[in-house]
Design an enzyme around this catalytic site. Structure first.
Site, short mmCIF file in Angstrom:
data_model
loop_
_atom_site.label_atom_id
_atom_site.label_comp_id
_atom_site.label_asym_id
_atom_site.label_seq_id
_atom_site.Cartn_x
_atom_site.Cartn_y
_atom_site.Cartn_z
N CYS A 180 0.82 -1.23 0.00
CA CYS A 180 0.00 0.00 0.00
C CYS A 180 0.84 1.27 0.00
O CYS A 180 0.35 2.33 -0.38
CB CYS A 180 -0.95 0.00 1.19
N HIS A 235 -3.01 7.78 1.54
CA HIS A 235 -3.45 6.43 1.15
C HIS A 235 -4.83 6.20 1.76
O HIS A 235 -5.09 6.61 2.89
CB HIS A 235 -2.45 5.40 1.68
N ASN A 267 -9.93 0.55 -0.56
CA ASN A 267 -8.46 0.55 -0.50
C ASN A 267 -7.91 -0.11 -1.77
O ASN A 267 -8.06 -1.31 -1.95
CB ASN A 267 -8.01 -0.20 0.75
O1 UT7 Z 1 -3.72 -0.44 3.44
C1 UT7 Z 1 -2.96 -1.25 4.27
C2 UT7 Z 1 -3.12 -0.83 5.66
N1 UT7 Z 1 -4.37 -1.36 6.18
C3 UT7 Z 1 -4.98 -0.67 7.11
O2 UT7 Z 1 -4.56 0.40 7.44
C4 UT7 Z 1 -6.20 -1.29 7.75
C5 UT7 Z 1 -6.15 -1.01 9.23
N2 UT7 Z 1 -7.24 -1.61 9.96
C6 UT7 Z 1 -8.53 -1.22 9.84
O3 UT7 Z 1 -8.86 -0.42 8.99
C7 UT7 Z 1 -9.53 -1.77 10.81
O4 UT7 Z 1 -8.85 -2.45 11.85
C8 UT7 Z 1 -10.55 -2.72 10.16
C9 UT7 Z 1 -11.51 -1.93 9.31
C10 UT7 Z 1 -9.86 -3.78 9.36
C11 UT7 Z 1 -11.38 -3.40 11.25
O5 UT7 Z 1 -12.02 -2.43 12.09
P1 UT7 Z 1 -11.91 -2.55 13.67
O6 UT7 Z 1 -12.70 -1.45 14.22
O7 UT7 Z 1 -10.46 -2.64 14.03
O8 UT7 Z 1 -12.67 -3.89 13.94
P2 UT7 Z 1 -12.14 -5.24 14.58
O9 UT7 Z 1 -11.22 -5.96 13.68
O10 UT7 Z 1 -11.68 -4.95 15.98
O11 UT7 Z 1 -13.49 -6.06 14.67
C12 UT7 Z 1 -14.61 -5.60 15.47
C13 UT7 Z 1 -15.76 -6.55 15.28
C14 UT7 Z 1 -15.36 -8.02 15.44
O12 UT7 Z 1 -16.41 -8.69 16.08
P3 UT7 Z 1 -16.35 -9.03 17.66
O13 UT7 Z 1 -15.11 -9.86 17.82
O14 UT7 Z 1 -16.25 -7.69 18.34
O15 UT7 Z 1 -17.63 -9.75 17.89
C15 UT7 Z 1 -15.23 -8.50 14.02
O16 UT7 Z 1 -15.47 -9.89 13.92
O17 UT7 Z 1 -16.27 -6.43 13.95
C16 UT7 Z 1 -16.34 -7.73 13.34
N3 UT7 Z 1 -16.13 -7.57 11.91
C17 UT7 Z 1 -17.15 -7.35 11.06
N4 UT7 Z 1 -18.46 -7.21 11.23
C18 UT7 Z 1 -19.22 -6.99 10.15
C19 UT7 Z 1 -14.97 -7.61 11.22
N5 UT7 Z 1 -15.21 -7.42 9.91
C20 UT7 Z 1 -16.55 -7.25 9.78
C21 UT7 Z 1 -17.39 -7.00 8.68
N6 UT7 Z 1 -18.72 -6.89 8.92
N7 UT7 Z 1 -16.93 -6.89 7.42
#
Ligand code: UT7
Length: 323
Positions: free
Chosen positions: A114, A250, A280
């Protein structure tokens, strides 16, 4: 005599097919609401079957060359950033070179996922500064849809396909004033390899593999490293955040973009955001955003533009450009 890299033109290309959050929610346990709230993404473009990274790159490159009033035969360097090349080798850049009718100079790929566009820009800028090339095409082009695990809602909702390109022209330092690529800064930390990677490859599994990510940890490190590197690249030329006209980040997560914007004290209308429509697109996201903002008249000659990105490696970087 030293040289400076001046921006001569830019262009971008998106595949035609739109995939909305609702399309994803129809076959995965996710929702439009979750994706918008947690990421800012509303939809993404997906390359057609048989439409390759090189096809997207060539389309973006042609638009950038048109914008610069140039053709492929004017180029003597192509640096293409991609983590989704057409083939393991040769470099996708060489395919692009041939299709643009460029028969001299060099064309190669750079792989920093990225942050690839920042790395490619730095490489091309250094070549131009040293007089190794006079006119360079810097491309970010990706087909991440091909390396997504479409069963993994934690990753597949985040990415899209696309390409963008920038034409740089070397000008003698003495006459360039305060214009062009003013500074670039690059960093990597290979200890973080396992928080964002692809679980395949020619040497390990013989397959292309799928993207794997510990999203929360990548998010935490992104905010920290990007905050540091934007300060670093501004300080390189004695600038401060108050001098900036535009932040073109980005596009990984609107919450990361907001955090960096807030830290710089920039109002949202000074930040170019395309994440709602593009998601992204990895190395393509910055040149896609640049082409959009320069194309619609937001970024104009003389504007001071800050670019920043972080991706797998981890690798991250920033560039300061006077348009
Ligand atoms: O370009 C390369 C660099 N990449 C990045 O910069 C990405 C960085 N990370 C992020 O943007 C975020 O961490 C994400 C968008 C990937 C995830 O968001 P988050 O607020 O960190 O969520 P999380 O991973 O902590 O997940 C929270 C909850 C989880 O459920 P529980 O365990 O709380 O019950 C996940 O299972 O959200 C759930 N979850 C979803 N729910 C609905 C994860 N993905 C999804 C989804 N739809 N697509």
């Amino acid at each position: 005599m030293g040289f400076r890299s001046l921006v001569a033109g830019c262009g971008a290309y998106l595949p035609l097919r739109v995939m909305t959050n609702d399309d994803l929610a129809a076959r995965l346990d996710t929702s439009d609401e979750w994706i918008r709230q947690r990421t800012g993404i509303g939809e993404r473009r997906i390359a057609a079957p048989g439409e390759l990274t090189s096809d997207l790159a060539v389309a973006a490159a042609r638009r950038a060359l048109d914008d610069a009033g140039m053709s492929g035969s004017d180029l003597d360097l192509i640096v293409l950033a991609t983590a989704t090349p057409d083939h393991t080798f040769p470099a996708t850049a060489t395919k692009v070179q041939a299709r643009l009718g460029m028969t001299r100079g060099a064309a190669f790929d750079v792989q920093a996922v990225c942050s690839g566009f920042i790395f490619a820009l730095a490489v091309a800028d250094n070549a131009l500064r040293l007089g190794q090339a006079r006119t360079a095409l810097v491309i970010g082009a990706e087909t991440f849809s091909r390396i997504l695990d479409w069963q993994d809602r934690g990753t597949c909702v985040l990415f899209g396909d696309g390409a963008g390109a920038l034409v740089l022209n070397a000008a003698p330092d003495a006459g360039a004033g305060d214009r062009g690529v003013l500074a670039t800064r690059l960093h990597s930390d290979g200890r973080q390899h396992d928080i964002l990677y692809v679980d395949g490859g020619p040497s390990s599994t013989g397959t292309a593999g799928f993207l794997r990510m510990e999203g929360r940890e990548v998010f935490r490190q992104a905010v920290q490293h990007l905050a540091e590197v934007v300060d670093e690249v501004l300080a390189a030329n004695g600038y401060g955040a108050a001098d900036l006209d535009w932040l073109v980040p980005h596009q990984a997560n609107s919450r990361i973009i907001d955090a960096i914007g807030k830290r710089l004290g920039l109002p949202p209308e000074r930040i170019v955001s395309t994440i709602a429509r593009h998601a992204n697109t990895s190395a393509a996201s910055i040149p896609l955003a640049l082409a959009e903002a320069a194309g619609d008249g937001r970024i104009v000659p003389g504007d001071l533009v800050l670019l920043e990105a972080l991706g797998g490696g981890l690798s991250w970087g920033a560039a300061l450009v006077r348009w």
